[in-house]
Design a protein around this motif. Sequence first.
Motif, PDB file in Angstrom:
ATOM      1  N   UNK A   6      11.652  -8.796 -51.151  1.00  0.00           N
ATOM      2  CA  UNK A   6      11.922  -9.907 -50.811  1.00  0.00           C
ATOM      3  C   UNK A   6      11.607 -10.783 -49.992  1.00  0.00           C
ATOM      4  N   UNK A   7      12.708 -10.104 -50.092  1.00  0.00           N
ATOM      5  CA  UNK A   7      13.642 -11.136 -48.625  1.00  0.00           C
ATOM      6  C   UNK A   7      13.054 -10.854 -47.225  1.00  0.00           C
ATOM      7  N   UNK A   8      11.691  -9.882 -47.245  1.00  0.00           N
ATOM      8  CA  UNK A   8      11.476  -9.662 -45.589  1.00  0.00           C
ATOM      9  C   UNK A   8      10.146  -9.982 -45.644  1.00  0.00           C
ATOM     10  N   UNK A   9       9.194 -11.123 -47.095  1.00  0.00           N
ATOM     11  CA  UNK A   9       7.676 -10.962 -47.312  1.00  0.00           C
ATOM     12  C   UNK A   9       7.642 -12.619 -48.162  1.00  0.00           C
ATOM     13  N   UNK A  10       8.618 -12.908 -47.322  1.00  0.00           N
ATOM     14  CA  UNK A  10       9.135 -14.689 -47.845  1.00  0.00           C
ATOM     15  C   UNK A  10       8.634 -15.157 -46.650  1.00  0.00           C
ATOM     16  N   UNK A  11       7.915 -16.481 -46.274  1.00  0.00           N
ATOM     17  CA  UNK A  11       7.055 -17.745 -45.400  1.00  0.00           C
ATOM     18  C   UNK A  11       8.493 -17.844 -44.762  1.00  0.00           C
ATOM     19  N   UNK A  12       7.991 -17.979 -43.413  1.00  0.00           N
ATOM     20  CA  UNK A  12       9.555 -18.438 -42.278  1.00  0.00           C
ATOM     21  C   UNK A  12       9.526 -19.552 -42.953  1.00  0.00           C
ATOM     22  N   UNK A  13      11.644 -19.677 -42.417  1.00  0.00           N
ATOM     23  CA  UNK A  13      11.648 -21.557 -42.591  1.00  0.00           C
ATOM     24  C   UNK A  13      11.218 -22.308 -44.159  1.00  0.00           C
ATOM     25  N   UNK A  53       0.160  -5.627 -48.592  1.00  0.00           N
ATOM     26  CA  UNK A  53      -0.070  -6.872 -49.173  1.00  0.00           C
ATOM     27  C   UNK A  53       0.419  -9.060 -48.135  1.00  0.00           C
ATOM     28  N   UNK A  54       1.153  -8.350 -47.863  1.00  0.00           N
ATOM     29  CA  UNK A  54       1.641  -9.952 -47.523  1.00  0.00           C
ATOM     30  C   UNK A  54       0.177 -10.423 -46.220  1.00  0.00           C
ATOM     31  N   UNK A 111      -0.085 -12.622 -42.874  1.00  0.00           N
ATOM     32  CA  UNK A 111       1.367 -12.350 -42.122  1.00  0.00           C
ATOM     33  C   UNK A 111       2.372 -13.722 -42.088  1.00  0.00           C
ATOM     34  N   UNK A 112       2.328 -14.100 -43.026  1.00  0.00           N
ATOM     35  CA  UNK A 112       3.046 -15.350 -42.518  1.00  0.00           C
ATOM     36  C   UNK A 112       3.395 -15.697 -43.673  1.00  0.00           C
ATOM     37  N   UNK A 113       3.136 -14.924 -44.908  1.00  0.00           N
ATOM     38  CA  UNK A 113       4.601 -14.486 -46.101  1.00  0.00           C
ATOM     39  C   UNK A 113       3.968 -15.735 -47.011  1.00  0.00           C
ATOM     40  N   UNK A 114       4.652 -15.218 -48.589  1.00  0.00           N
ATOM     41  CA  UNK A 114       4.417 -16.294 -49.622  1.00  0.00           C
ATOM     42  C   UNK A 114       5.726 -17.742 -48.965  1.00  0.00           C
TER      43      UNK A 114
END
Length: 328
Positions: free
Chosen positions: A226-233, A201-202, A208-211
């Motif tokens: 949740x730690x793996x699907x949040x937006x980078x930075x 779903x990400x 693929x960017x994350x939430x």
Amino acid sequence: MRAVVLEEFGAPMVLKEIAKPVAGPGQVLVRIEASGVNPLDIKIAAGQAAHAKRTPPAVLGLDMAGVVEQVGPGVSGFAPGDEVYGMTGGVGDLQGSLAQYAAVDARLLAHKPKSLDMRQAAALPLVTITAWEGLIDRAQVGVGRKVLIHGGAGGVGHVGIQIARARGAEVFGTDAPHRLKAVEALGATAIDYTAETPDQYVARLTDGEGFDIVYDTVGGPVLDASFAIVRTYTGHVLSSLGWGTHSIAPLSFRGATYSGVFTLAPMLTGRARDHHGEILREITGLVDAGKLTPTLDPRHFSLADTTDAHTAVADGSATGKIVVSIGH
């Protein structure tokens, strides 16, 4: 006054007569009309919530709505006859709301939304404060942010969706298949967590960017995901149930941030209680502006039915918040 008393953990609570309190300095005596039931109440009654620091005999019930009967010394902003609501007791040494009256810290109260009845108002305090402290205080939710709330149709989830949307965010909510329509009815994009993996779903919903913001209201493996699907930075993970042991490596590798939300802290410590009243005043404004509505289970419970009300929360049969009406 009549109250429901927990005389020992794990034993049935007892409806009995106890002394009516008096408003002390900084307190307001409230004639309670309705008491909201939360999963934490059931855990406390079973002796499974050491963090709530409750010792029997005790009157449980965190959330309440009612009418001011007496104002103690040093209190301004409230007068007899005012309709109020708040998360005011049921933990630590604070009397809860499963009683006809309670003397409560005025800082924890706000005037009840005019557009809600007492039962609806009593359903709001804990869940709205929890959602607000995460989404507004920690994550500064706003326009242009993609927000994912795990457990979107739940207590914290259903008000969190509405708060985030009121701030202009694009909101998504995970839940079980039978609750997806409730998530969609709140204006969020519903995600069936039984039909898709987080990676799927990400990829589908964020390229693929994350939430930008992920709010975990479930705990355990859901926080790990949740730690793996949040937006980078720039991504921010929140949890109101982050009490286990978790690896923060996935979060660290993304350069993202995490905040825990512990809504009981002001009641247990006496610090920052003013902020709970401030949040509820903001919530009153959102409700009366038509931007936030609580979802209530249609069943009605009285003080004498408190055990049944707790069972309805514990067995998962509730379709919205369970509220106990307090007779006088």
